[in-house]
Enzyme design. Structure first.
Site, PDB file in Angstrom:
ATOM      1  N   SER A 192       0.457  -1.114  -0.264  1.00 29.83           N
ATOM      2  CA  SER A 192       0.053   0.463   0.312  1.00 29.83           C
ATOM      3  C   SER A 192       1.133   0.807   0.107  1.00 29.83           C
ATOM      4  O   SER A 192       0.451   2.804   0.006  1.00 29.83           O
ATOM      5  CB  SER A 192      -1.137   0.006   1.123  1.00 29.83           C
ATOM      6  OG  SER A 192      -0.182   0.238   2.856  1.00 29.83           O
ATOM      7  N   GLY A 193       2.335   0.798  -0.358  1.00 27.01           N
ATOM      8  CA  GLY A 193       2.848   2.854  -0.283  1.00 27.01           C
ATOM      9  C   GLY A 193       3.077   2.802   1.896  1.00 27.01           C
ATOM     10  O   GLY A 193       4.289   3.400   1.409  1.00 27.01           O
ATOM     11  N   GLY A 194       2.531   1.399   2.190  1.00 21.33           N
ATOM     12  CA  GLY A 194       3.228   2.130   3.594  1.00 21.33           C
ATOM     13  C   GLY A 194       3.566   1.442   5.109  1.00 21.33           C
ATOM     14  O   GLY A 194       4.801   0.334   4.471  1.00 21.33           O
ATOM     15  N   ASP A 232       3.648  -0.545   6.726  1.00 21.33           N
ATOM     16  CA  ASP A 232       3.094  -2.125   7.021  1.00 21.33           C
ATOM     17  C   ASP A 232       3.203  -3.148   6.340  1.00 21.33           C
ATOM     18  O   ASP A 232       4.301  -4.353   6.520  1.00 21.33           O
ATOM     19  CB  ASP A 232       2.084  -1.761   8.129  1.00 21.33           C
ATOM     20  CG  ASP A 232       1.848  -1.072   9.389  1.00 21.33           C
ATOM     21  OD1 ASP A 232       2.779  -1.051   9.934  1.00 21.33           O
ATOM     22  OD2 ASP A 232       0.438  -0.355   9.653  1.00 21.33           O
ATOM     23  N   MET A 236      -3.282  -2.296  -5.831  1.00 24.09           N
ATOM     24  CA  MET A 236      -4.036  -2.206  -5.940  1.00 24.09           C
ATOM     25  C   MET A 236      -4.675  -1.214  -6.449  1.00 24.09           C
ATOM     26  O   MET A 236      -4.173   0.194  -5.504  1.00 24.09           O
ATOM     27  CB  MET A 236      -5.446  -2.663  -5.509  1.00 24.09           C
ATOM     28  CG  MET A 236      -5.695  -2.338  -4.434  1.00 24.09           C
ATOM     29  SD  MET A 236      -7.502  -3.494  -4.143  1.00 24.09           S
ATOM     30  CE  MET A 236      -6.897  -2.496  -2.102  1.00 24.09           C
ATOM     31  N   CYS A 284     -14.082  -4.002   1.192  1.00 25.35           N
ATOM     32  CA  CYS A 284     -12.731  -4.417   0.086  1.00 25.35           C
ATOM     33  C   CYS A 284     -12.308  -5.294   0.489  1.00 25.35           C
ATOM     34  O   CYS A 284     -11.937  -5.910  -0.531  1.00 25.35           O
ATOM     35  CB  CYS A 284     -12.098  -2.975   1.098  1.00 25.35           C
ATOM     36  SG  CYS A 284     -10.545  -2.422  -0.159  1.00 25.35           S
ATOM     37  N   GLY A 341      -0.093  -6.661   5.647  1.00 24.78           N
ATOM     38  CA  GLY A 341       0.638  -6.026   6.504  1.00 24.78           C
ATOM     39  C   GLY A 341      -0.552  -5.735   7.824  1.00 24.78           C
ATOM     40  O   GLY A 341      -0.526  -4.428   8.809  1.00 24.78           O
ATOM     41  N   CYS A 394      -9.802   4.739   3.012  1.00 26.15           N
ATOM     42  CA  CYS A 394      -8.922   6.085   1.888  1.00 26.15           C
ATOM     43  C   CYS A 394      -9.008   6.600   0.620  1.00 26.15           C
ATOM     44  O   CYS A 394      -8.902   7.385   0.444  1.00 26.15           O
ATOM     45  CB  CYS A 394      -8.048   4.065   1.616  1.00 26.15           C
ATOM     46  SG  CYS A 394      -9.319   3.246   0.028  1.00 26.15           S
TER      47      CYS A 394
END
Length: 340
Positions: free
Chosen positions: A10-12, A14, A34, A89, A113, A187
């Site tokens: 997710s780019g985070g 975790d 995604m 989701c 994560g 999000c």
């Protein structure tokens, strides 16, 4: 030959640490992200993947995400309910379509994560979903709808870790997202959800605010702007505080009352999913939580016509239709359903 795992990135911090740990454990790791709302997420995830030296792929799920998550979000508010988009989701997108995509590219496993755990019950042969060990970050509540064919392919590398440990690992290895802020809960919404709904054509129709005796106390600005338990923003000039008790969509009426009127001893849950077993056939004592931030409360689960009756030992505050009620026995997620 090492086993191939797709980490949903997710780019985070975790998901980045999850990918790092699996790579260190010898897995053949690829990153999948995604594209559902913001391309910025894909860019951040690609940066982390480059840093880790793993391949990265973007899966365009915007049309599916709109149909399954955003349309559901808008429709639920229109019906006078409070949605839980993360649960939907996870079931249909992250661990539905993304799981299929991972299989298509040859991955036996999918990892995220999430702070949760999956374990195989050797006695029953079923995969169990368990709480993450960090009580402040446990995310099992959002995963209660997962089925056996999903759980058997999932890895949660952070399930036995605390958030502090995750951040420490990210800092130690110099991950680009080591100091990234926590992602917001929904999000696809920035700012006020009511503005988002209005932009999607979901607009509230003003109507009466009544107390439980039917007395008109004022005018609401549209039921989509309120949720059970809300106190602020009612616009009532009264000598005592009022709370939202119910949203009467049939009569477009906002029902308010005193805080003591918010408590409920029982609820009906529909569309239930159970994990340690296929279905509940007899009463079961468990703990249940009526929203992610709610404390666990002792309850008796009884199968009835139309769903599961949940009877709490102690009344619960602000039971909200549309939200998920999730059942636990110790660390094990028994299942859950939608509050009807």
């Amino acid at each position: 030959m090492s086993e191939k795992v797709a980490v949903l990135m997710s780019g985070g911090v975790d998901s980045g640490v999850a990918a790092l740990l699996l790579k260190e454990q010898g897995y053949d790791v690829i990153g999948l992200t995604m594209l559902n709302w913001s391309a910025e997420v894909c860019q951040k995830a690609a940066e982390v993947a480059r840093f880790l030296g793993i391949s990265h792929h973007v899966v365009d799920l915007r049309a599916h995400f709109k149909r399954k998550v955003i349309d559901y979000f808008c429709r639920t508010y229109e019906e006078g309910l409070t949605p839980n988009p993360c649960v939907v989701c996870n079931e249909f997108i992250k661990f539905g379509l993304m799981l299929e995509r991972a299989w298509d590219v040859g991955c036996r496993w999918v990892a995220t994560g999430h702070y949760a755990r999956v374990e195989l019950d050797e006695t029953t042969g079923r995969h169990l979903l368990k709480k993450g060990v960090d009580p402040k970050k446990d995310q099992s509540y959002f995963l209660y709808r997962l089925k056996q064919n999903q759980l058997c392919r999932l890895l949660f590398p952070l399930g036995n870790m605390t958030k502090r440990e995750t951040k420490s690992i990210a800092a130690k290895y110099g991950l680009p997202v080591a100091k990234a802020e926590e992602s917001q809960e929904v999000c696809f919404i920035e700012g006020d959800y009511r503005q988002f709904l209005a932009a999607k054509g979901v607009k509230g129709v003003p109507g009466p605010i009544r107390d439980q005796e039917g007395n008109v106390l004022g005018t609401h600005q549209g039921l989509i702007s309120y949720t059970v338990g809300q106190r602020r923003g009612l616009g009532l000039r009264a000598g005592r505080p009022f709370y939202v008790i119910d949203l009467d969509t049939r009569n477009n009426t906002l029902v308010v009352g005193e805080e003591k009127e918010l408590y409920r001893q029982e609820l009906l849950a529909t569309d239930n999913n159970f994990i340690p077993f296929e279905s509940l056939t007899e009463p079961l004592m468990a703990e249940a939580k009526i929203r992610y931030t709610a404390p666990l409360a002792q309850a008796r689960l009884t199968p009835v016509s139309g769903g599961i009756k949940v009877e709490f030992v102690h009344p619960q505050r602000a039971v909200t239709r549309g939200q998920s009620v999730v059942y636990y026995q110790g660390d094990v997620v028994v299942g859950g359903g939608i509050i009807a």
